[in-house]
Design an enzyme around this catalytic site. Structure first.
Site, short mmCIF file in Angstrom:
data_model
loop_
_atom_site.label_atom_id
_atom_site.label_comp_id
_atom_site.label_asym_id
_atom_site.label_seq_id
_atom_site.Cartn_x
_atom_site.Cartn_y
_atom_site.Cartn_z
N ARG A 231 0.86 -1.18 0.00
CA ARG A 231 0.00 0.00 0.00
C ARG A 231 0.89 1.23 0.00
NH1 ARG A 231 -3.23 -2.93 -1.64
NH2 ARG A 231 -5.27 -3.48 -0.79
N ASP A 255 3.50 0.35 -6.84
CA ASP A 255 2.22 0.00 -7.48
C ASP A 255 1.16 1.04 -7.10
OD1 ASP A 255 1.15 -1.80 -9.26
OD2 ASP A 255 0.53 -3.28 -7.78
N GLU A 260 3.10 13.49 -6.67
CA GLU A 260 4.45 14.02 -6.47
C GLU A 260 5.50 13.04 -7.00
OE1 GLU A 260 2.19 13.64 -4.18
OE2 GLU A 260 1.86 15.54 -3.11
N HIS A 272 -1.14 -0.06 -9.98
CA HIS A 272 -1.76 -1.10 -9.13
C HIS A 272 -2.07 -2.37 -9.93
CE1 HIS A 272 -4.77 -2.08 -5.62
NE2 HIS A 272 -3.74 -2.89 -5.67
N LEU A 273 -1.01 -2.94 -10.51
CA LEU A 273 -1.19 -4.13 -11.37
C LEU A 273 -0.82 -5.43 -10.67
CD1 LEU A 273 0.22 -2.93 -14.83
CD2 LEU A 273 -2.14 -3.03 -14.06
N GLY A 274 -0.40 -5.34 -9.39
CA GLY A 274 0.09 -6.53 -8.70
C GLY A 274 -0.80 -7.75 -8.88
C1 MLT Z 1 -4.78 -6.86 -2.63
O1 MLT Z 1 -4.96 -6.22 -1.60
O2 MLT Z 1 -4.70 -8.10 -2.61
C2 MLT Z 1 -4.70 -6.16 -3.96
O3 MLT Z 1 -4.77 -4.78 -3.77
C3 MLT Z 1 -5.75 -6.72 -4.83
C4 MLT Z 1 -6.21 -5.90 -6.00
O4 MLT Z 1 -5.45 -5.44 -6.83
O5 MLT Z 1 -7.44 -5.76 -6.12
#
Ligand code: MLT
Length: 385
Positions: A231, A255, A260, A272-274
């Protein structure tokens, strides 16, 4: 029929696991019985009085108001491990992105467009600007040894890295799943002192917020490379930018980029592609659906972040479930017996202050009996299944 509200796009093949005769899924319901969510922020959302459960198709639950859910007797599930392989693969990719100047080099290649036969000469001339180290033989610090951290640690070890994992709460099962040559520590400072790369795999809460900030960065080796697939708030925005500018930090792969950070030298921003693979999206949805179904149809709880795990094979015609303040299963059973209701099987547990109990019976349960149960001191919600 249970109405399930889907916030965000949830894998259709995952949702197909709901029994269509008992569940109806849609992206708008005024008063849903349950919600499946991915990243939508739910903190300002009002909950209908009949909302029983929220399932997060993913691991992190910081987009859900957990305390408010608990106060309202709403069970919150997540899907630990369901997307772990997807995140692991992107973390391993990011070790190379952080090292080998692949992103900057690729962007530079695009600028060579239009040079015809001269491109190969220009490539050879310019490539010296994009030299970066190998990961083999370097040390990776893994902060958090949950499902994802373990996979990352083992994969990095297999690639020839020395790995040190930090987790003060590591379970025996997690320890057993780790390559035996991986060092485990309960001191975060051990990671800062030894790592060439740090990857974060901890949930966001008050004790982890800003764990990568000025003070801890000062304990790291010069040229530390930081990977954040947990996060954004685990890393202090201002401090990481300063560390990149001073050279203390050589690269920050995130991610969860902030305004900034975008365009800042050394930042590699990923949207946020994890967990964004078809496989992970399906795995998360299947797990969320199975857990919700089992809770709504049978009252069983597995992988809840705010309620205890309680499951019981259904052994009688009727089932009573109770969400409670503290461990009051005995008082409820006594109240049942006073109503002439004989319990043939039961299970209960407490997590923090929240209790949950299941009682199976062959006896009829009148409305009057339900009202009596609701009046037992400490009972928050009663359901008859
Ligand atoms: C997670 O917390 O597992 C990820 O943020 C999942 C997601 O990308 O939705």
């Amino acid at each position: 029929m249970f109405n399930i509200l889907t916030l965000n796009k949830i894998s259709a093949s995952g949702l197909a696991n709901f029994d269509a005769e008992k569940f109806c899924c849609a992206d708008s319901f005024d008063a849903p019985d349950a919600i499946i969510v991915r990243s939508a922020a739910m903190h300002d959302m009002e909950f209908s009085s009949n909302l029983l459960a929220v399932a997060r198709a993913g691991a992190g639950v910081n987009n859900i108001p957990i305390d408010r859910c608990t106060e309202n007797g709403i069970c919150v599930f997540n899907t630990p491990g369901a997307n772990a392989n997807a995140v692991k693969e992107l973390v391993i990719c990011s070790l190379f992105l952080a090292s080998r100047k692949i992103v900057a080099g690729s962007k530079w290649c695009d600028t060579l467009k239009g040079n015809g036969d001269g491109v190969s000469k220009l490539v050879e001339k310019g490539k010296g600007n994009f030299v970066g180290p190998e990961i083999f033989g370097k040390t990776l610090g893994v902060a958090g040894l949950g499902a994802i951290g373990i996979k990352v640690a083992n994969a990095a070890k297999a690639l020839g890295m020395t790995v040190i994992g930090y987790d003060p709460f590591i379970s025996d099962a997690a320890k057993a799943a780790l390559d035996p040559e991986i060092t485990v520590t309960a001191e975060l400072d051990d990671i800062f002192a030894s790592a060439d790369y740090i990857t974060l795999h901890a949930p966001l809460n008050d004790s982890t917020r800003g764990m990568i900030g000025k003070e801890n960065l000062a304990k790291c080796k010069d040229g530390i490379r930081v990977l954040n697939f947990s996060r954004g708030e685990l890393v202090d925005n201002k401090d990481i930018i300063e560390a990149l500018a001073s050279g203390k930090c050589a690269a920050y792969v995130t991610d969860f980029p902030t305004d900034e950070q975008l365009g800042t030298d050394g930042v590699i921003a990923i949207p946020h592609l994890g967990a964004s693979t078809p496989e992970a999206e399906e795995n998360c949805a299947v797990m969320a659906v199975c857990q919700l179904s089992d809770y709504l149809l049978n009252g069983n709880i597995k992988n809840s972040v705010n309620f205890p795990a309680v499951t019981l094979e259904k052994s009688a015609k009727l089932r009573i479930t109770a969400v409670t303040n503290g461990d009051i299963a005995e008082s409820i059973e006594k109240a049942l017996s006073e109503q002439g209701i004989k319990v043939v099987a039961k299970a209960s547990a407490v997590k923090k202050a929240t209790g949950y109990a299941i009682f199976d019976t062959e006896d009829e349960i009148t409305d009057e009996a339900i009202e009596t149960l609701k009046a037992v001191d400490g009972v928050c919600a009663i359901r008859i299944i």
